[in-house]
Design an enzyme around this catalytic site. Structure first.
Site, PDB file in Angstrom:
ATOM      1  N   LYS B  72       0.857  -1.200   0.000  1.00 25.81           N
ATOM      2  CA  LYS B  72       0.000   0.000   0.000  1.00 25.81           C
ATOM      3  C   LYS B  72       0.886   1.241   0.000  1.00 25.81           C
ATOM      4  O   LYS B  72       1.949   1.264   0.647  1.00 25.81           O
ATOM      5  CB  LYS B  72      -0.876  -0.036   1.247  1.00 25.81           C
ATOM      6  CG  LYS B  72      -1.916   1.094   1.344  1.00 25.81           C
ATOM      7  CD  LYS B  72      -2.767   0.908   2.605  1.00 25.81           C
ATOM      8  CE  LYS B  72      -3.836   1.993   2.717  1.00 25.81           C
ATOM      9  NZ  LYS B  72      -4.632   1.845   3.952  1.00 25.81           N
ATOM     10  N   SER B 148      -9.557   2.093   3.265  1.00 27.84           N
ATOM     11  CA  SER B 148      -8.684   2.830   2.388  1.00 27.84           C
ATOM     12  C   SER B 148      -7.695   1.932   1.619  1.00 27.84           C
ATOM     13  O   SER B 148      -7.002   2.432   0.732  1.00 27.84           O
ATOM     14  CB  SER B 148      -7.895   3.874   3.161  1.00 27.84           C
ATOM     15  OG  SER B 148      -7.117   3.281   4.154  1.00 27.84           O
ATOM     16  N   SER B 172      -9.805  -0.326   7.474  1.00 26.37           N
ATOM     17  CA  SER B 172      -9.278  -0.162   6.118  1.00 26.37           C
ATOM     18  C   SER B 172      -8.586  -1.358   5.497  1.00 26.37           C
ATOM     19  O   SER B 172      -8.187  -1.271   4.337  1.00 26.37           O
ATOM     20  CB  SER B 172      -8.333   1.043   6.069  1.00 26.37           C
ATOM     21  OG  SER B 172      -9.086   2.228   6.177  1.00 26.37           O
TER      22      SER B 172
END
Lengths: 99, 475
Positions: B72, B148, B172
């Protein structure tokens, strides 16, 4: 738990505290959105929490300190490569203190 | 040869036996990214050439030797861009160091080749707040992947990644895993070092794996967990192999159903899949127990005070001075800060910084932040009480399936309220995993995944992995 309650906050004042410029359009939008968000989080105001002790609340139950020894951190060159402006091994900034 | 649709476990077996090489995996991955990612948009960047070089030199004796893992874009990998999907850092910040988890992945032999899309600075639940690209749900491209960590979840779900790391502050990892039909684990707070993770809310953030299988999740957790002198909130922990007890089954386990998590407001189709999964666990020998987490109704409010408050502090480092995009021709220093931040941050980030600044400001600190911290301690106590009676807790991950792109765009509060089932785990510091438990056919005919959430006590990852494996095996 939806909220029709809104709270008025001075968005411009708070944005200034946070050192963020916002446009008039953003200000109006945030005024409305933050109003309803704060109206929602205000539900916590009604709960009586006088007997709750905050001292021992942390999710972390363990703390420790490292030995106070010097060791190499990161290379200055690598760090300066990310600086928007640099010279002579330093980061350039506008003058902060008046002569 | 299609290899990117295989698990880490399966690939490792073939690598060690010599049936495939690490280069074969990289080739397959590169092909998958090329054919799929133009449509899915999971990646912000990737470097296949370097990955091929690393593959050629892979040490296959290491636990993740030769395995590529997507990262990420808020986790620092030395020499790679780290933009947090924000204009503030886009094109101007190259990580000068490895996050601790990255060092650990490297030591385990993993190849770090790509960076996945996310909501800007991890603030959001759909990945629509990314300033740098759009990511869609591979199961239905008119819908969001969640957030997210939407890029990581979409990459794994579309098999253009073998596995990925995400971060979870209020759900997330678990929520996009649920929406995308993959496995997502939020470790206990303190299990995994946060050094090198760009901080959103320091008392809530954790890095965790997003994988195709539960066993892969355990493998990655093995690699990334451990106390770290560079993160004072990381905890000394017993050396555990999280794959050890995976196949023990749930017989004799007590699994709690919190009544506050099974009320109105859940899509009946989601509820039905979750209920089916619970019945299967019962048939496998678990005892289902009704429990109560009485302060659940305050969790979202407490979170949306604490998280923005911590974020307003953490994001003050983005001032245009040492890194990031600095505004041109500032008149003086405050102008430099104000306009760099104005240009660099998207609306959700600004909204949360302003909210956080407000709740911490003079006259409001006690009414909001202090109160929220007290509520937080009550929520933590709710879980501690529950774990006296049960070994793990079951719930839906979200009240819905993946929403359409653009839904609730102008109504952030509605988006926040959907975090209700995931948020408490972050407030309490406990561990949680989302495992696929079925699919629902949408009106358009797409098959939308549903996840079951399993919450464990602090440092109780073995229990939740065991339950998750049972769910996976019965799917």
């Amino acid at each position: 738990m939806s909220s029709e309650k809104t709270e008025q906050i001075d968005v411009r004042y708070v944005a200034n505290l946070a050192r963020i410029d916002i446009s008039d359009d953003e200000c109006a939008m945030f005024q409305k959105q933050l109003g309803s968000i704060i109206g929602y989080i205000d539900t916590l105001r009604d709960i009586n929490l006088d007997t709750v002790d905050v001292e021992n609340l942390d999710a972390i139950d363990e703390t420790y300190l490292r030995e106070d020894t010097c060791k190499h951190s990161l290379d200055q060159e690598d760090l300066l490569r990310n600086a928007p402006e640099s010279a002579k091994g330093q980061i350039r900034v506008p003058k902060v203190v008046d002569a | 040869m299609e290899l990117s649709n295989q698990s880490i476990t399966a690939l490792r077996k073939q690598l060690v036996s010599g049936d495939i090489s690490s280069a074969d995996i990289i080739d397959s991955l590169a092909n998958a990214i090329e054919t799929k990612d133009a449509k899915i948009g999971a990646y912000l960047s990737h470097d296949i050439d370097t990955a091929k070089q690393e593959a050629a030199a892979a040490d296959l004796s290491l636990p993740l030797g030769g395995i590529p893992i997507a990262i990420k874009d808020n986790i620092n990998v030395k020499g790679q861009p780290c933009s947090c999907a924000s204009h503030f850092l886009d094109g101007s910040y190259t990580s000068p160091y490895d996050a601790t988890v990255i060092g650990k992945l490297r030591a385990a032999g993993a190849i770090l080749y790509g960076r996945t899309n996310m909501d800007e600075f991890a603030m959001g639940s759909t990945t629509e707040n990314s300033a740098l690209g759009n990511t869609v749900n591979p199961h239905d491209i008119t819908r969001v992947p969640g957030g997210s960590s939407g890029g990581s979840a979409a990459a794994v779900a579309s098999q253009s990644a073998i596995a990925a790391l995400g971060s979870d502050t209020g759900g997330s990892i678990r929520q996009p895993a649920s929406y995308c039909g993959v496995v997502g684990l939020k470790p206990s707070y303190g299990r995994v070092s946060r050094y090198g993770l760009v901080a959103f809310a320091s008392s809530l953030d954790q890095i965790g794996p997003i994988t195709q299988t539960v066993e892969d999740s355990a493998l990655l957790l093995n690699a990334i967990s451990g106390v770290d002198p560079a993160d004072a909130t990381s905890l000394t922990q017993t050396n555990v192999d999280f794959t050890d007890s995976l196949n023990e089954g749930v017989s004799g386990m007590k699994l709690g159903l919190p009544k506050e998590y099974f009320g109105d407001g859940i899509d009946p189709a989601v509820r039905s899949k979750v209920d089916d999964s619970i019945k299967k666990l019962e048939a496998a020998g678990a005892e289902i127990v009704e429990i109560s987490l009485p302060h659940t109704e305050y969790a979202v409010a407490a979170y949306y005070i604490i998280a923005p408050a911590e974020a307003s502090s953490n994001l003050s480092r983005f001032d245009g001075i040492r890194y990031g995009n600095r505004v041109e021709d500032p008149t003086e220093i405050i102008d430099l800060y104000r306009r760099s931040r104005e240009q660099g941050f998207g609306p959700e980030v600004k909204r949360r910084i302003i909210l956080g600044t407000y709740v911490l400001s003079s006259g409001y600190y006690d009414a909001y932040y202090n109160k929220a911290q007290k509520v937080r301690s009550l929520i933590k106590q709710d879980f501690a009480n529950a774990y006296q009676k049960v070994d793990a807790i079951l719930s839906p991950v979200t009240p819905n399936v993946a929403p359409k792109i653009g839904a609730d765009k102008d109504n952030p509060l509605q988006q926040y309220l959907a975090d209700i089932f995931t948020i408490s785990a972050n407030l309490a510091g406990i561990c949680g995993i989302s495992v696929p438990c079925g699919k629902i056919t949408s009106d358009s005919g797409s098959e939308l995944p549903v996840g079951l959430q399993i919450l464990g006590p602090h440092m109780g990852e073995q229990a939740i992995l065991k339950v998750a494996k049972s769910v996976e095996s019965s799917n």
